[in-house]
Design a protein around this motif. Structure first.
Motif, PDB file in Angstrom:
ATOM      1  N   VAL A  28     -36.402  31.453 -48.353  1.00 30.70           N
ATOM      2  CA  VAL A  28     -36.290  30.066 -48.067  1.00 30.70           C
ATOM      3  C   VAL A  28     -36.092  29.567 -46.857  1.00 30.70           C
ATOM      4  O   VAL A  28     -35.208  30.221 -45.956  1.00 30.70           O
ATOM      5  CB  VAL A  28     -34.972  29.841 -48.855  1.00 30.70           C
ATOM      6  CG1 VAL A  28     -34.482  28.345 -48.842  1.00 30.70           C
ATOM      7  CG2 VAL A  28     -35.146  30.044 -50.516  1.00 30.70           C
ATOM      8  N   THR A  29     -36.760  28.612 -46.192  1.00 29.41           N
ATOM      9  CA  THR A  29     -36.727  28.117 -44.969  1.00 29.41           C
ATOM     10  C   THR A  29     -36.760  26.600 -44.798  1.00 29.41           C
ATOM     11  O   THR A  29     -37.174  25.873 -45.584  1.00 29.41           O
ATOM     12  CB  THR A  29     -37.915  28.884 -44.151  1.00 29.41           C
ATOM     13  OG1 THR A  29     -38.925  28.468 -44.531  1.00 29.41           O
ATOM     14  CG2 THR A  29     -37.603  30.256 -43.849  1.00 29.41           C
ATOM     15  N   GLY A  30     -36.171  26.148 -43.855  1.00 24.20           N
ATOM     16  CA  GLY A  30     -36.518  24.504 -43.298  1.00 24.20           C
ATOM     17  C   GLY A  30     -36.075  23.918 -44.327  1.00 24.20           C
ATOM     18  O   GLY A  30     -34.817  23.776 -44.682  1.00 24.20           O
ATOM     19  N   PHE A 214     -30.375  36.692 -49.434  1.00 25.10           N
ATOM     20  CA  PHE A 214     -31.251  37.649 -48.823  1.00 25.10           C
ATOM     21  C   PHE A 214     -32.400  36.895 -48.068  1.00 25.10           C
ATOM     22  O   PHE A 214     -32.614  37.467 -46.867  1.00 25.10           O
ATOM     23  CB  PHE A 214     -31.874  38.595 -49.813  1.00 25.10           C
ATOM     24  CG  PHE A 214     -32.368  40.012 -49.279  1.00 25.10           C
ATOM     25  CD1 PHE A 214     -31.340  41.037 -48.990  1.00 25.10           C
ATOM     26  CD2 PHE A 214     -33.782  40.204 -48.974  1.00 25.10           C
ATOM     27  CE1 PHE A 214     -31.700  41.977 -48.155  1.00 25.10           C
ATOM     28  CE2 PHE A 214     -33.869  41.463 -48.243  1.00 25.10           C
ATOM     29  CZ  PHE A 214     -32.972  42.677 -48.112  1.00 25.10           C
ATOM     30  N   SER A 215     -32.773  35.901 -48.348  1.00 23.16           N
ATOM     31  CA  SER A 215     -33.762  34.709 -47.709  1.00 23.16           C
ATOM     32  C   SER A 215     -33.061  34.588 -46.200  1.00 23.16           C
ATOM     33  O   SER A 215     -33.853  34.901 -45.189  1.00 23.16           O
ATOM     34  CB  SER A 215     -33.861  33.538 -48.125  1.00 23.16           C
ATOM     35  OG  SER A 215     -34.886  33.877 -49.441  1.00 23.16           O
ATOM     36  N   GLY A 216     -31.659  34.479 -46.209  1.00 26.80           N
ATOM     37  CA  GLY A 216     -31.092  34.097 -44.930  1.00 26.80           C
ATOM     38  C   GLY A 216     -31.143  35.089 -43.973  1.00 26.80           C
ATOM     39  O   GLY A 216     -31.557  35.141 -42.955  1.00 26.80           O
ATOM     40  N   ALA A 217     -30.981  36.331 -44.581  1.00 30.60           N
ATOM     41  CA  ALA A 217     -30.819  37.819 -43.890  1.00 30.60           C
ATOM     42  C   ALA A 217     -32.240  38.152 -43.416  1.00 30.60           C
ATOM     43  O   ALA A 217     -32.596  38.439 -42.237  1.00 30.60           O
ATOM     44  CB  ALA A 217     -30.466  39.013 -44.519  1.00 30.60           C
ATOM     45  N   VAL A 218     -33.431  37.832 -43.964  1.00 32.85           N
ATOM     46  CA  VAL A 218     -34.607  37.901 -43.845  1.00 32.85           C
ATOM     47  C   VAL A 218     -35.115  36.832 -42.482  1.00 32.85           C
ATOM     48  O   VAL A 218     -35.671  37.251 -41.533  1.00 32.85           O
ATOM     49  CB  VAL A 218     -35.719  37.758 -44.958  1.00 32.85           C
ATOM     50  CG1 VAL A 218     -37.257  37.550 -44.401  1.00 32.85           C
ATOM     51  CG2 VAL A 218     -35.727  38.856 -45.863  1.00 32.85           C
ATOM     52  N   ALA A 219     -34.693  35.576 -42.749  1.00 28.79           N
ATOM     53  CA  ALA A 219     -34.899  34.591 -41.773  1.00 28.79           C
ATOM     54  C   ALA A 219     -34.358  35.053 -40.387  1.00 28.79           C
ATOM     55  O   ALA A 219     -34.733  34.523 -39.304  1.00 28.79           O
ATOM     56  CB  ALA A 219     -34.571  33.354 -42.090  1.00 28.79           C
ATOM     57  N   ALA A 220     -33.128  35.738 -40.629  1.00 31.49           N
ATOM     58  CA  ALA A 220     -32.431  35.985 -39.228  1.00 31.49           C
ATOM     59  C   ALA A 220     -32.905  37.462 -38.665  1.00 31.49           C
ATOM     60  O   ALA A 220     -32.313  37.932 -37.824  1.00 31.49           O
ATOM     61  CB  ALA A 220     -30.852  36.218 -39.689  1.00 31.49           C
ATOM     62  N   ASN A 224     -35.939  43.626 -38.270  1.00 34.48           N
ATOM     63  CA  ASN A 224     -35.865  43.931 -37.046  1.00 34.48           C
ATOM     64  C   ASN A 224     -34.641  44.339 -36.738  1.00 34.48           C
ATOM     65  O   ASN A 224     -34.498  45.088 -35.679  1.00 34.48           O
ATOM     66  CB  ASN A 224     -36.639  42.742 -36.392  1.00 34.48           C
ATOM     67  CG  ASN A 224     -37.799  42.354 -36.548  1.00 34.48           C
ATOM     68  OD1 ASN A 224     -38.765  43.152 -36.791  1.00 34.48           O
ATOM     69  ND2 ASN A 224     -38.109  40.982 -36.584  1.00 34.48           N
ATOM     70  N   GLN A 225     -33.396  43.816 -36.927  1.00 33.77           N
ATOM     71  CA  GLN A 225     -32.341  44.028 -36.503  1.00 33.77           C
ATOM     72  C   GLN A 225     -31.752  45.326 -36.894  1.00 33.77           C
ATOM     73  O   GLN A 225     -30.838  46.030 -36.591  1.00 33.77           O
ATOM     74  CB  GLN A 225     -31.313  42.918 -36.970  1.00 33.77           C
ATOM     75  CG  GLN A 225     -31.592  41.734 -36.350  1.00 33.77           C
ATOM     76  CD  GLN A 225     -30.617  40.442 -36.603  1.00 33.77           C
ATOM     77  OE1 GLN A 225     -29.430  40.886 -37.187  1.00 33.77           O
ATOM     78  NE2 GLN A 225     -31.032  39.349 -36.241  1.00 33.77           N
ATOM     79  N   VAL A 226     -32.084  45.723 -38.385  1.00 30.96           N
ATOM     80  CA  VAL A 226     -31.583  46.912 -39.101  1.00 30.96           C
ATOM     81  C   VAL A 226     -32.723  47.943 -39.241  1.00 30.96           C
ATOM     82  O   VAL A 226     -33.482  47.696 -39.969  1.00 30.96           O
ATOM     83  CB  VAL A 226     -30.963  46.316 -40.280  1.00 30.96           C
ATOM     84  CG1 VAL A 226     -30.255  47.801 -40.916  1.00 30.96           C
ATOM     85  CG2 VAL A 226     -30.000  45.405 -40.429  1.00 30.96           C
ATOM     86  N   GLU A 289     -27.503  33.787 -44.210  1.00 34.15           N
ATOM     87  CA  GLU A 289     -27.735  35.175 -43.186  1.00 34.15           C
ATOM     88  C   GLU A 289     -26.809  36.161 -43.161  1.00 34.15           C
ATOM     89  O   GLU A 289     -27.101  37.296 -43.444  1.00 34.15           O
ATOM     90  CB  GLU A 289     -28.155  34.773 -41.687  1.00 34.15           C
ATOM     91  CG  GLU A 289     -27.013  34.126 -40.945  1.00 34.15           C
ATOM     92  CD  GLU A 289     -26.944  32.500 -41.335  1.00 34.15           C
ATOM     93  OE1 GLU A 289     -26.392  31.881 -40.400  1.00 34.15           O
ATOM     94  OE2 GLU A 289     -27.449  31.965 -42.236  1.00 34.15           O
ATOM     95  N   ALA A 290     -25.380  35.973 -43.202  1.00 33.47           N
ATOM     96  CA  ALA A 290     -24.257  36.970 -43.311  1.00 33.47           C
ATOM     97  C   ALA A 290     -24.272  37.289 -44.668  1.00 33.47           C
ATOM     98  O   ALA A 290     -23.764  38.509 -44.840  1.00 33.47           O
ATOM     99  CB  ALA A 290     -22.975  36.097 -42.694  1.00 33.47           C
ATOM    100  N   ALA A 291     -24.283  36.455 -45.610  1.00 29.48           N
ATOM    101  CA  ALA A 291     -24.147  36.857 -46.941  1.00 29.48           C
ATOM    102  C   ALA A 291     -25.160  38.165 -47.440  1.00 29.48           C
ATOM    103  O   ALA A 291     -24.933  38.876 -48.097  1.00 29.48           O
ATOM    104  CB  ALA A 291     -24.408  35.668 -47.833  1.00 29.48           C
ATOM    105  N   GLY A 292     -26.400  37.921 -46.926  1.00 25.40           N
ATOM    106  CA  GLY A 292     -27.742  38.709 -47.474  1.00 25.40           C
ATOM    107  C   GLY A 292     -27.081  39.971 -46.843  1.00 25.40           C
ATOM    108  O   GLY A 292     -27.467  41.124 -47.452  1.00 25.40           O
ATOM    109  N   LEU A 293     -26.821  40.213 -45.691  1.00 28.86           N
ATOM    110  CA  LEU A 293     -26.397  41.709 -44.930  1.00 28.86           C
ATOM    111  C   LEU A 293     -25.231  42.214 -45.859  1.00 28.86           C
ATOM    112  O   LEU A 293     -25.018  43.257 -46.246  1.00 28.86           O
ATOM    113  CB  LEU A 293     -25.930  41.544 -43.467  1.00 28.86           C
ATOM    114  CG  LEU A 293     -27.199  41.215 -42.514  1.00 28.86           C
ATOM    115  CD1 LEU A 293     -26.611  40.882 -41.102  1.00 28.86           C
ATOM    116  CD2 LEU A 293     -28.082  42.528 -42.409  1.00 28.86           C
ATOM    117  N   LEU A 294     -24.030  41.236 -46.055  1.00 28.02           N
ATOM    118  CA  LEU A 294     -22.994  41.830 -46.952  1.00 28.02           C
ATOM    119  C   LEU A 294     -23.230  42.165 -48.414  1.00 28.02           C
ATOM    120  O   LEU A 294     -22.736  43.109 -48.900  1.00 28.02           O
ATOM    121  CB  LEU A 294     -21.891  40.439 -47.024  1.00 28.02           C
ATOM    122  CG  LEU A 294     -20.735  40.610 -47.634  1.00 28.02           C
ATOM    123  CD1 LEU A 294     -19.654  41.172 -46.717  1.00 28.02           C
ATOM    124  CD2 LEU A 294     -19.923  39.473 -48.240  1.00 28.02           C
TER     125      LEU A 294
END
Length: 319
Positions: A28-30, A214-220, A224-226, A289-294
């Motif tokens: 989910v974006t934009g 998880f969309s927020g985590a993917v967009a963030a 690449n980060q993990v 983005e934080a909830a996706g990682l959590l």
């Protein structure tokens, strides 16, 4: 064969896996983000409204008569598992992304499942009534206990849960539950009549919360980060937690001197963790983005615990 059939027939496993895959491919974006956020909020309200409608007050009262079993489930869920989550989060800090490490503490603070715990207890020929009441009780208590425990323990790693977040929790979780209890007399027959449709709506709402988070985590840039080795560490930590959870719950039942049927109820009611509470609560407390990682530890744990529960239940049914 029965074990494989149980796993393949659990549509919730496929829904959650599909949510993560869809978020990876089409996040989910934009301009779609506010719409998705509103849909998640509506879904959260619906989930806890259903909890209020389904939880029969008389069942809870009757279930408390077996107070030793209820106390054991409650203590294991909000005692041993919280401590295990805290220890794991501190051990893993510095080895994996900070928010994923905190996710283990969050996982430990969550209640057990209701439907899955009852289903696998039934397959294992355990005390289903006690399982339902125990899981329902810890889920009701979790509306207050989980955010309070998490806020107190997460403050040591710099995670702050504000008063506004608690107000939002009460509005999105407690309020619909109370409404559900108030309209229970009229709404339960309707829920029972359309149980299949209502059950799907419940699962879809949870999957939507997972998808948006998880969309927020993917967009963030999670991929690449993990790096891959961090996911291996997470998998090993989840395996250790599963051994502790299932082994500890079973041993506790033996030490407490419970009959075999009550030990089975304690096993599935104590060791499983509820994504039905975890995903909505994470959506309330944190940006996507934080909830996706959590939620990564919870997603790993929930899916693997369901897969593990199937052969365990079949084996225990012979005892």
């Amino acid at each position: 064969m029965q074990t494989i059939r149980l796993i393949l027939n659990d549509k919730f496993i496929w829904l959650l896996s599909g949510s993560v895959l869809l978020a990876t491919l089409v996040p989910v974006t934009g301009s779609a983000k506010p719409i998705a956020s509103f849909a998640v909020s509506a879904g959260i309200f619906w989930i806890f409204l259903l909890h209020g409608i389904r939880l029969d007050r008389q069942e809870v009262i009757a279930g408390f008569r077996n107070w030793r079993l209820q106390s054991a489930v409650f203590g294991f869920v909000f005692g041993a598992m919280v401590l295990a989550g805290l220890v794991l989060s501190q051990i893993l800090e510095g080895y994996i992304a900070s928010m994923i490490a905190v996710g283990f503490l969050y996982l430990g603070c969550l209640p057990s499942t209701i439907q899955s715990a009852a289903s696998y207890t039934a397959i294992a020929k355990g005390n289903v009534g006690a399982s339902v009441v125990a899981a329902a009780t810890v889920n009701l208590s979790s509306i207050v206990i989980t955010p309070v425990f998490f806020a107190l323990l997460a403050s040591s790693v710099g995670i702050v849960i504000t008063g506004a977040s608690f107000i939002k929790i009460m509005t999105m979780l407690l309020l619909p539950f109370v409404i559900g209890q108030l309209i229970q007399q009229w709404a339960r027959p309707w829920v029972a009549q359309y149980s299949g449709l209502v059950g799907w709506s419940d699962k879809i709402a949870i999957s939507l919360a997972v998808y948006v988070a998880f969309s927020g985590a993917v967009a963030a840039g999670i991929w690449n980060q993990v790096p891959g080795d961090q996911f291996l560490i997470v998998a090993l930590a989840i395996a250790a937690l599963l051994i502790f959870a299932f082994g500890g719950a079973w041993l506790l039942g033996g030490v407490a001197g419970f009959v075999i049927n009550d030990r089975k109820a304690l096993l599935f009611g104590g060791a499983q963790k509820s994504i039905a509470v975890g995903a909505p609560l994470a959506a309330i407390l944190f940006p996507a983005e934080a909830a996706g990682l959590l939620l990564i530890p919870l997603l790993f744990y929930h899916l693997t615990s369901l897969i593990l529960s199937a052969p365990l239940a079949v084996r225990l049914s012979k005892l």
